[in-house]
Write a protein that holds these residues in place. Structure first.
Motif, mmCIF file in Angstrom:
data_model
loop_
_atom_site.group_PDB
_atom_site.id
_atom_site.type_symbol
_atom_site.label_atom_id
_atom_site.label_comp_id
_atom_site.label_asym_id
_atom_site.label_seq_id
_atom_site.Cartn_x
_atom_site.Cartn_y
_atom_site.Cartn_z
ATOM 1 N N ARG A 152 0.838 -1.210 0.000
ATOM 2 C CA ARG A 152 0.000 0.000 0.000
ATOM 3 C C ARG A 152 0.868 1.252 0.000
ATOM 4 N NH1 ARG A 152 -4.441 1.384 4.648
ATOM 5 N NH2 ARG A 152 -2.547 1.471 5.915
ATOM 6 N N ALA A 153 2.022 1.187 0.691
ATOM 7 C CA ALA A 153 2.927 2.338 0.707
ATOM 8 C C ALA A 153 3.452 2.656 -0.687
ATOM 9 C CB ALA A 153 4.087 2.073 1.659
ATOM 10 N N ILE A 154 3.701 1.610 -1.495
ATOM 11 C CA ILE A 154 4.148 1.836 -2.878
ATOM 12 C C ILE A 154 3.062 2.588 -3.645
ATOM 13 C CG2 ILE A 154 4.695 0.706 -5.063
ATOM 14 C CD1 ILE A 154 5.998 -1.544 -3.428
ATOM 15 N N GLY A 155 1.813 2.123 -3.508
ATOM 16 C CA GLY A 155 0.715 2.786 -4.206
ATOM 17 C C GLY A 155 0.533 4.225 -3.753
ATOM 18 N N ARG A 156 0.658 4.469 -2.450
ATOM 19 C CA ARG A 156 0.484 5.824 -1.938
ATOM 20 C C ARG A 156 1.623 6.739 -2.386
ATOM 21 N NH1 ARG A 156 -2.846 7.056 2.257
ATOM 22 N NH2 ARG A 156 -1.280 8.384 3.274
ATOM 23 N N ALA A 157 2.864 6.238 -2.364
ATOM 24 C CA ALA A 157 4.000 7.056 -2.796
ATOM 25 C C ALA A 157 3.841 7.462 -4.258
ATOM 26 C CB ALA A 157 5.300 6.287 -2.592
ATOM 27 N N HIS A 161 3.136 11.261 -5.639
ATOM 28 C CA HIS A 161 4.034 11.820 -6.646
ATOM 29 C C HIS A 161 3.252 12.286 -7.868
ATOM 30 C CE1 HIS A 161 7.620 12.338 -9.101
ATOM 31 N NE2 HIS A 161 7.023 11.625 -10.042
ATOM 32 N N TYR A 162 2.287 11.496 -8.287
ATOM 33 C CA TYR A 162 1.468 11.837 -9.457
ATOM 34 C C TYR A 162 0.736 13.156 -9.235
ATOM 35 C CZ TYR A 162 -2.378 11.570 -12.818
ATOM 36 O OH TYR A 162 -3.290 11.844 -13.806
ATOM 37 N N HIS A 163 0.121 13.316 -8.066
ATOM 38 C CA HIS A 163 -0.630 14.540 -7.794
ATOM 39 C C HIS A 163 0.297 15.715 -7.514
ATOM 40 C CE1 HIS A 163 -4.695 12.925 -7.807
ATOM 41 N NE2 HIS A 163 -4.241 11.852 -7.171
ATOM 42 N N GLY A 167 0.522 19.679 -9.033
ATOM 43 C CA GLY A 167 0.193 20.781 -8.142
ATOM 44 C C GLY A 167 -0.981 20.525 -7.221
ATOM 45 N N ARG A 168 -1.332 19.248 -7.020
ATOM 46 C CA ARG A 168 -2.442 18.920 -6.122
ATOM 47 C C ARG A 168 -1.908 18.111 -4.941
ATOM 48 N NH1 ARG A 168 -4.790 17.190 -11.063
ATOM 49 N NH2 ARG A 168 -4.817 15.034 -10.306
ATOM 50 N N SER A 169 -2.643 18.137 -3.828
ATOM 51 C CA SER A 169 -2.173 17.416 -2.636
ATOM 52 C C SER A 169 -2.400 15.922 -2.760
ATOM 53 C CB SER A 169 -2.894 17.927 -1.380
ATOM 54 O OG SER A 169 -4.261 17.541 -1.388
ATOM 55 N N GLY A 170 -3.522 15.515 -3.317
ATOM 56 C CA GLY A 170 -3.806 14.092 -3.470
ATOM 57 C C GLY A 170 -4.135 13.392 -2.172
ATOM 58 N N LYS A 171 -4.407 14.178 -1.114
ATOM 59 C CA LYS A 171 -4.612 13.568 0.208
ATOM 60 C C LYS A 171 -5.801 12.621 0.206
ATOM 61 C CE LYS A 171 -5.228 14.757 5.077
ATOM 62 N NZ LYS A 171 -5.342 15.875 6.058
ATOM 63 N N ASP A 172 -6.914 13.060 -0.388
ATOM 64 C CA ASP A 172 -8.114 12.220 -0.395
ATOM 65 C C ASP A 172 -8.040 11.139 -1.466
ATOM 66 O OD1 ASP A 172 -9.269 13.687 1.673
ATOM 67 O OD2 ASP A 172 -10.063 15.178 0.270
#
Length: 487
Positions: A152-157, A161-163, A167-172
């Motif tokens: 899951r950490a790989i997917g989140r990282a 990075h993508y967001h 210029g977006r946070s990508g938090k949600d």
């Protein structure tokens, strides 16, 4: 090939003739058979070391920064070093118990339980079996949880990075559940679980050992980088401070749980005899080879543990996460975190098999003795390192599915690690090796050596009970707020 795992209790009487025939049924000299009539073992100091490192440098290394954070700069490293010395010493005692009688020609004990059966009364054999195999199930659950966290950490990282580049946070958008990753890990384990025994997975252990060093080194490097970025070393001499959000009782429970985390990080005694049974025949004796492999492995892992745990604490201080590589407050360089977490996953694929093979073999040998004429159990199809039978496919698949479902129910990495380490540490790492050694060497009751061994065992029992209490308290706290399968 004959499985190396022995049964106990109800099935033991049926299996005795089989074991006698294996021991005595082939007395001829052969280039491809050992002294017990089994195919010649080929293990060396280095393959044994690889097996041990695969078992030892596991997911436990990731929780060491958290453990040191609870104890502080003084007690944390000191307790880690103390655990290393105790486990090395008791492992050398256990290695002496591989053969009964003469260290080079005595009867082999193929498993941990075989060794206990050779030296201790039947009740203790059954108790050992229950503790050992229950712990192996727990390790499988802990490793499934750890692997899913890293995936899951790989997917989140990658998501962050993508967001970030847009210029977006990508938090949600980057929130995700661990459950799909646990299922993927389970499917992979179903495949590898069809490899029949330890002799066939030496290459998997070597790959896993390399992965251990890979992610440990990356974790160490990131810890150093974070410490430099902070402008100094974090943490304190006494560890986590009592204050807002941390009561004095929580400080006590977490300190005790830290003992369990450290014990889990060094846990491998439960499979030491099985690893020793892969070592080629004397000279030198298997015990000498295993002691050397144990020394190399424990020294190597202790250096890594000290570096990773201490640098993780230096980087995060009291806020050190229970999983170092998923606790960094940044996701760049994302590719480096991906490499580290992928290495963890690959390592855990191998470590899962190293720990579960004794349990697999035990059940299959018991079934073969219980129903010797069953084609469902005996008929196999061999494809490379895989040996597929209907029974093996059914039972091992069911086991992996069970551990996966339980992991989805209780995804508390730090708490599970601490509890497993606490429960297994005293009986399997200290008590049984000490008791067997006393019987084997005829240590006189009341002698200085006997008193010292008993005091060591008693002290470790106190540590084990205290660590278990701390971990249970934390698990209860987590369950109050957790919803099953929420990931």
């Amino acid at each position: 090939m004959e499985k190396k795992q022995a049964s106990y209790g109800k099935g033991a009487a049926r299996m005795a003739p089989m074991e006698v025939s294996v021991e005595a049924g082939n007395g001829r000299e052969s280039d491809w058979l050992d002294d017990d009539g089994r195919p010649r073992r080929s293990g060396t100091v280095w393959t044994a070391s690889a097996h041990i490192i695969t078992a030892v440098i596991g997911s436990g290394v990731l929780s060491l920064a958290w453990a040191i954070a609870q104890l502080g700069w003084v007690a944390g490293p000191a307790i880690m070093l103390l655990f290393a010395l105790v486990i090395y010493y008791t492992s050398t005692l256990l290695a002496e118990c591989y053969r009964s009688g003469d260290p080079e020609t005595g009867k082999r004990n193929y498993t941990y339980m075989d060794a206990v059966r050779s030296y201790l009364p039947g009740t203790k054999v059954k108790l050992c079996g229950v503790i050992q195999y229950a712990n192996l199930v727990g390790v499988a659950i802990g490793y499934t949880i750890a692997a899913s966290i890293s995936m899951r950490a790989i997917g989140r990282a990658d998501c962050f990075h993508y967001h970030d580049v847009r210029g977006r946070s990508g938090k949600d958008e980057c929130k995700s559940s661990s459950n799909p990753y646990m299922i993927v890990f389970g499917v992979v384990q179903i495949l590898f679980s069809q490899i029949p025994d330890f002799d066939q997975i030496w290459w998997l252990s070597i790959v896993a050992a390399v992965m251990s060093f890979t992610y440990s080194t990356i974790g160490l490097g990131l810890g150093i980088a974070q410490t430099v970025a902070n402008g100094g070393i974090q943490g304190s001499l006494t560890g986590l401070s009592v204050g807002p959000g941390v009561t004095s009782m929580q400080k006590v429970w977490r300190s005790l749980q830290a003992f369990g985390n450290i014990a889990f990080a060094y846990s491998y005694s439960i499979i030491l005899i099985e690893i020793q049974d892969t070592v080629k025949a004397p000279p030198p004796s298997e015990a000498k080879v295993m002691k050397k492999a144990t020394g190399i492995s424990v020294a190597t892992t202790t250096v890594f543990y000290m570096l990773c745990g201490c640098m993780g604490y230096a980087a995060f201080g009291d806020a050190a996460p229970d999983n170092l590589l998923t606790g960094f407050g940044f996701y760049e360089p994302f590719w480096l975190l991906d490499v580290a977490n992928a290495a963890i996953v690959l390592h855990l694929v191998g470590a899962y098999q190293v720990f579960c093979q004794p349990l697999f073999a035990f059940v299959e040998k018991w079934a073969a003795a219980r129903w010797p004429d069953s084609a469902f159990i005996a008929r196999e199809l061999r494809v490379g390192p895989f040996a597929i039978s209907v029974f093996r496919l059914t039972w091992r698949t069911a086991f992996v599915c069970l551990t996966t479902v339980v992991s989805m129910l209780l995804p508390f990495f730090g708490d599970v690690v601490g509890l497993l380490g606490a429960v297994a540490f005293w009986p399997l790492t200290v008590y049984f090796p000490v008791e067997m050694y006393i019987v084997q060497r005829g240590v006189r009751r009341g002698s200085t050596r006997w008193v010292c061994l008993k005091m060591l065992s008693a002290a470790c029992l106190v540590v084990s009970v205290a660590a278990a209490a701390g971990s249970i308290a934390d698990v209860i706290g987590e369950l109050k707020e957790y919803r099953p399968f929420s990931g």
